[in-house]
Design a protein around this motif. Structure first.
Motif, PDB file in Angstrom:
ATOM      1  N   ARG A 310       0.815  -1.210   0.000  1.00  0.00           N
ATOM      2  CA  ARG A 310       0.000   0.000   0.000  1.00  0.00           C
ATOM      3  C   ARG A 310       0.856   1.271   0.000  1.00  0.00           C
ATOM      4  NH1 ARG A 310      -4.924  -1.590   4.232  1.00  0.00           N
ATOM      5  NH2 ARG A 310      -5.600  -3.452   3.094  1.00  0.00           N
ATOM      6  N   MET A 311       1.855   1.326   0.840  1.00  0.00           N
ATOM      7  CA  MET A 311       2.722   2.494   0.905  1.00  0.00           C
ATOM      8  C   MET A 311       3.792   2.447  -0.174  1.00  0.00           C
ATOM      9  SD  MET A 311       5.098   3.836   4.108  1.00  0.00           S
ATOM     10  CE  MET A 311       3.733   4.361   5.137  1.00  0.00           C
ATOM     11  N   GLY A 312       4.207   1.246  -0.545  1.00  0.00           N
ATOM     12  CA  GLY A 312       5.296   1.085  -1.505  1.00  0.00           C
ATOM     13  C   GLY A 312       6.606   0.777  -0.816  1.00  0.00           C
ATOM     14  N   ARG A 313       7.463   0.014  -1.504  1.00  0.00           N
ATOM     15  CA  ARG A 313       8.728  -0.425  -0.904  1.00  0.00           C
ATOM     16  C   ARG A 313       9.617   0.758  -0.501  1.00  0.00           C
ATOM     17  NH1 ARG A 313       5.580  -4.762  -2.432  1.00  0.00           N
ATOM     18  NH2 ARG A 313       6.711  -6.394  -3.546  1.00  0.00           N
ATOM     19  N   ARG A 314       9.790   1.716  -1.411  1.00  0.00           N
ATOM     20  CA  ARG A 314      10.742   2.801  -1.192  1.00  0.00           C
ATOM     21  C   ARG A 314      10.318   3.699  -0.020  1.00  0.00           C
ATOM     22  NH1 ARG A 314      14.671   6.181  -3.197  1.00  0.00           N
ATOM     23  NH2 ARG A 314      14.231   8.398  -2.891  1.00  0.00           N
ATOM     24  N   LEU A 315       9.101   4.204  -0.044  1.00  0.00           N
ATOM     25  CA  LEU A 315       8.656   5.124   0.999  1.00  0.00           C
ATOM     26  C   LEU A 315       8.647   4.438   2.358  1.00  0.00           C
ATOM     27  CD1 LEU A 315       7.558   7.858   1.873  1.00  0.00           C
ATOM     28  CD2 LEU A 315       5.265   7.062   1.253  1.00  0.00           C
ATOM     29  N   MET A 316       8.211   3.185   2.395  1.00  0.00           N
ATOM     30  CA  MET A 316       8.121   2.484   3.672  1.00  0.00           C
ATOM     31  C   MET A 316       9.480   2.350   4.338  1.00  0.00           C
ATOM     32  SD  MET A 316       6.712  -1.350   4.581  1.00  0.00           S
ATOM     33  CE  MET A 316       8.218  -2.124   3.958  1.00  0.00           C
ATOM     34  N   ILE A 317      10.499   1.980   3.564  1.00  0.00           N
ATOM     35  CA  ILE A 317      11.801   1.744   4.196  1.00  0.00           C
ATOM     36  C   ILE A 317      12.469   3.055   4.600  1.00  0.00           C
ATOM     37  CG2 ILE A 317      13.232   1.722   2.080  1.00  0.00           C
ATOM     38  CD1 ILE A 317      14.636  -0.752   3.374  1.00  0.00           C
ATOM     39  N   ILE A 318      12.234   4.136   3.855  1.00  0.00           N
ATOM     40  CA  ILE A 318      12.799   5.436   4.230  1.00  0.00           C
ATOM     41  C   ILE A 318      12.180   5.923   5.540  1.00  0.00           C
ATOM     42  CG2 ILE A 318      12.893   7.887   3.590  1.00  0.00           C
ATOM     43  CD1 ILE A 318      13.206   6.976   0.681  1.00  0.00           C
ATOM     44  N   VAL A 319      10.851   5.881   5.628  1.00  0.00           N
ATOM     45  CA  VAL A 319      10.160   6.302   6.853  1.00  0.00           C
ATOM     46  C   VAL A 319      10.580   5.429   8.029  1.00  0.00           C
ATOM     47  CG1 VAL A 319       7.908   6.480   7.962  1.00  0.00           C
ATOM     48  CG2 VAL A 319       8.205   7.297   5.622  1.00  0.00           C
ATOM     49  N   SER A 320      10.756   4.135   7.785  1.00  0.00           N
ATOM     50  CA  SER A 320      11.118   3.208   8.856  1.00  0.00           C
ATOM     51  C   SER A 320      12.479   3.539   9.446  1.00  0.00           C
ATOM     52  CB  SER A 320      11.106   1.771   8.329  1.00  0.00           C
ATOM     53  OG  SER A 320       9.811   1.387   7.920  1.00  0.00           O
ATOM     54  N   PHE A 321      13.468   3.791   8.599  1.00  0.00           N
ATOM     55  CA  PHE A 321      14.800   4.113   9.111  1.00  0.00           C
ATOM     56  C   PHE A 321      14.801   5.431   9.880  1.00  0.00           C
ATOM     57  CE2 PHE A 321      16.945   0.826   6.535  1.00  0.00           C
ATOM     58  CZ  PHE A 321      17.907   0.429   7.444  1.00  0.00           C
ATOM     59  N   ALA A 322      13.993   6.377   9.439  1.00  0.00           N
ATOM     60  CA  ALA A 322      13.891   7.644  10.177  1.00  0.00           C
ATOM     61  C   ALA A 322      13.345   7.401  11.579  1.00  0.00           C
ATOM     62  CB  ALA A 322      12.999   8.622   9.404  1.00  0.00           C
ATOM     63  N   GLY A 323      12.286   6.601  11.681  1.00  0.00           N
ATOM     64  CA  GLY A 323      11.708   6.296  12.987  1.00  0.00           C
ATOM     65  C   GLY A 323      12.651   5.501  13.873  1.00  0.00           C
ATOM     66  N   MET A 324      13.371   4.524  13.292  1.00  0.00           N
ATOM     67  CA  MET A 324      14.332   3.737  14.072  1.00  0.00           C
ATOM     68  C   MET A 324      15.422   4.626  14.660  1.00  0.00           C
ATOM     69  SD  MET A 324      14.678   0.560  11.407  1.00  0.00           S
ATOM     70  CE  MET A 324      16.129  -0.168  12.163  1.00  0.00           C
ATOM     71  N   THR A 325      15.887   5.602  13.874  1.00  0.00           N
ATOM     72  CA  THR A 325      16.933   6.504  14.345  1.00  0.00           C
ATOM     73  C   THR A 325      16.462   7.290  15.563  1.00  0.00           C
ATOM     74  OG1 THR A 325      17.804   6.718  12.094  1.00  0.00           O
ATOM     75  CG2 THR A 325      18.468   8.392  13.690  1.00  0.00           C
ATOM     76  N   VAL A 326      15.226   7.768  15.514  1.00  0.00           N
ATOM     77  CA  VAL A 326      14.671   8.508  16.648  1.00  0.00           C
ATOM     78  C   VAL A 326      14.615   7.618  17.897  1.00  0.00           C
ATOM     79  CG1 VAL A 326      12.600   9.645  17.547  1.00  0.00           C
ATOM     80  CG2 VAL A 326      13.345  10.090  15.203  1.00  0.00           C
ATOM     81  N   GLY A 327      14.178   6.372  17.725  1.00  0.00           N
ATOM     82  CA  GLY A 327      14.072   5.458  18.857  1.00  0.00           C
ATOM     83  C   GLY A 327      15.408   5.193  19.519  1.00  0.00           C
ATOM     84  N   VAL A 328      16.442   4.868  18.741  1.00  0.00           N
ATOM     85  CA  VAL A 328      17.757   4.581  19.317  1.00  0.00           C
ATOM     86  C   VAL A 328      18.366   5.845  19.913  1.00  0.00           C
ATOM     87  CG1 VAL A 328      20.014   3.555  18.890  1.00  0.00           C
ATOM     88  CG2 VAL A 328      18.065   2.784  17.587  1.00  0.00           C
ATOM     89  N   LEU A 329      18.085   6.983  19.295  1.00  0.00           N
ATOM     90  CA  LEU A 329      18.601   8.248  19.816  1.00  0.00           C
ATOM     91  C   LEU A 329      18.057   8.519  21.218  1.00  0.00           C
ATOM     92  CD1 LEU A 329      20.476  10.463  18.763  1.00  0.00           C
ATOM     93  CD2 LEU A 329      18.468  11.707  17.980  1.00  0.00           C
ATOM     94  N   LEU A 330      16.800   8.216  21.454  1.00  0.00           N
ATOM     95  CA  LEU A 330      16.222   8.374  22.793  1.00  0.00           C
ATOM     96  C   LEU A 330      16.945   7.488  23.807  1.00  0.00           C
ATOM     97  CD1 LEU A 330      12.379   8.473  22.016  1.00  0.00           C
ATOM     98  CD2 LEU A 330      13.796  10.363  22.840  1.00  0.00           C
ATOM     99  N   LEU A 331      17.265   6.248  23.405  1.00  0.00           N
ATOM    100  CA  LEU A 331      17.971   5.330  24.303  1.00  0.00           C
ATOM    101  C   LEU A 331      19.377   5.818  24.609  1.00  0.00           C
ATOM    102  CD1 LEU A 331      16.874   1.915  22.744  1.00  0.00           C
ATOM    103  CD2 LEU A 331      16.050   2.942  24.870  1.00  0.00           C
ATOM    104  N   GLY A 332      19.999   6.496  23.644  1.00  0.00           N
ATOM    105  CA  GLY A 332      21.346   7.009  23.864  1.00  0.00           C
ATOM    106  C   GLY A 332      21.387   8.296  24.658  1.00  0.00           C
TER     107      GLY A 332
END
Length: 452
Positions: A310-332
């Protein structure tokens, strides 16, 4: 060139597809189980075998090193077929699992877990190539994505089983490590009789066998005409094709985003209890805490299974990496709390990790043709494990020397690197047939006889 309907791409989703998805998910399940069960075993192994941080890191990374080596077996998958090694690699895994029970030294455990990793790494290109080549195009993303769900199921089960088995006594770690033989034996029995890929058979010029498989799976009326692709053999199996014109960009994209996704992730899963202890969480029951985190990764994959089309391969993986970065940044940034921010960091990272997880085996299987598909899965797995090995080896060293905060900030930098890779290199293959998705990037380098 007009391409008519292909029986493999346009088939109705059936019980055969369900069974093949389950069988092919066995390797990822055991990967998650084997990589995570060691985290619980370390509680007893470390004092009994007198392991320092160097040996803990080496043993923790040993299976990942093995997966790196096993990834090169993808070449043999393309040369000799998907079916041949589909069961044999698990037999090796069963033997190595049992041998863990008898180890007496750190180097023996390192060597055996290296062999375990080789068998798991060999299974990735075998099972995922076979699954991709039978998958209808509308279900391909979900079917290959489910294999990553299986990884987190294996990881979650491992933490729970390991925590429960600690009650056996001071030598429980031997039973804990050997327990991976049980699901491996079950999967060997289930996989017996799985047919060879008709795409691979046709690419090798074995038309009669390809047609026989089509009739076996899709009924007596199925024929080679239903494949809707020229039946002559296509290009040769070669590592060099992955780094030549048309495919180099794809190889870099898959290998680098895969590496950025798994380097911090595998370190967290392998040393989950130690990491939770650094945050002062789940004291005395870190195995259950690690199981909860693994379950969060599992839950994170579920939305991605629906969004991949539904979202498409490209957009989904870009948004996902952005969100993952925010999550790990909070832990750090907030290693000492408040607790709500620590939990939020884990949840955000886990939930957004679903996108890259679903794409890790979907992307290489879609972006490369039949004659190098297994090779591509193997090589990109090797690239990813290169980073994962260093991440897992250095994680306990970073915790002991710098503490959890700086260690997680480094993980955030790695994840952000994955975001940049996806922005620059990620292609779009949503709703394309396997034939169309695997076409070379440069029109001038098209195959005269494209792969089925």
């Amino acid at each position: 060139m007009h391409i008519k309907k292909n029986i493999l791409d346009d088939a109705k989703f059936s019980g055969f597809h369900v069974r093949l998805t389950i069988y092919s998910s066995g390797g990822p399940f055991l990967d998650g189980y084997i990589l995570s069960i060691i985290a619980i075993a370390f509680i007893q192994i470390t004092p009994q075998l007198h392991l320092n941080t160097t040996w803990s890191g080496l043993i923790g990374a040993s299976a990942l090193i093995g997966i790196f080596i096993g990834g090169f077996m993808g070449y043999f998958t393309d040369k000799f077929g998907r079916q041949l090694m589909y069961t044999l690699d698990f037999i090796l895994l069963i033997v190595a699992s049992i041998l863990q029970f008898f180890v007496q030294t750190g180097w023996e455990l390192f060597l055996i877990r290296l062999i375990l990793g080789i068998s798991v790494g060999a299974d990735y290109p075998i099972a995922t190539s076979l699954l991709a080549e039978f998958s209808p195009k509308k279900q391909r993303g979900a079917m290959l994505g489910v294999t990553l769900v299986a990884y987190y199921i294996g990881s979650t089960v491992a933490y729970i089983v390991g925590q429960l088995m600690l009650r056996i006594g001071p030598d429980a770690w031997r039973w804990i490590l050997a327990s991976s033989a049980v699901p491996a034996i079950i999967l060997v029995l289930l996989r017996m009789g799985t047919p060879e890929s008709p795409r691979w058979l046709l690419q090798k010029g074995r038309q009669a066998e390809a047609e026989q498989v089509l009739k076996q799976v899709y009924g007596p009326s199925a024929s080679l005409d239903d494949l809707a692709v020229p039946g002559t053999p296509s290009g040769q199996t070669s590592y060099f094709r992955l780094f030549g014109p048309g495919y180099l960009k794809r190889t870099l994209y898959v290998g680098l985003f895969y590496m950025a996704a798994v380097a911090p992730l595998f370190a967290m899963l392998t040393f989950g209890p130690q990491m939770l202890a650094s945050y002062h969480l789940f004291q005395g029951a870190a195995g259950y805490g690690a199981a909860i985190i693994s379950a969060l990764f599992l839950v994170g994959c579920i939305p991605a299974l629906f969004l991949v089309n539904r979202m498409g391969r490209r957009l989904m993986i870009i948004v996902s990496f952005a969100g993952m970065t925010v999550g790990v940044l909070l832990l750090g940034l907030f290693p000492r709390g408040p607790l709500a921010l620590i939990l939020l960091g884990f949840v955000v990272y886990a939930m957004f990790s679903g996108g890259p997880n679903v794409m890790e085996w979907l992307a290489p299987n879609e972006l490369f043709p039949t004659e190098v598909r297994g090779t591509a899965v193997g090589i990109t797995t090797c690239i990813s494990r290169f980073g994962a090995v260093f991440g897992t080896y250095l994680f306990p060293w970073g915790l002991s020397r710098f503490g959890i905060g700086p260690t997680m900030l480094v993980a955030a930098a790695v994840t952000f690197g994955g975001f940049i890779v996806c922005v620059l290199l990620a292609p779009e293959t949503t709703n394309k047939s396997l034939y169309a998705a695997s076409r070379p990037s440069r029109p001038g380098r098209r195959n005269k006889n494209p792969a089925p």
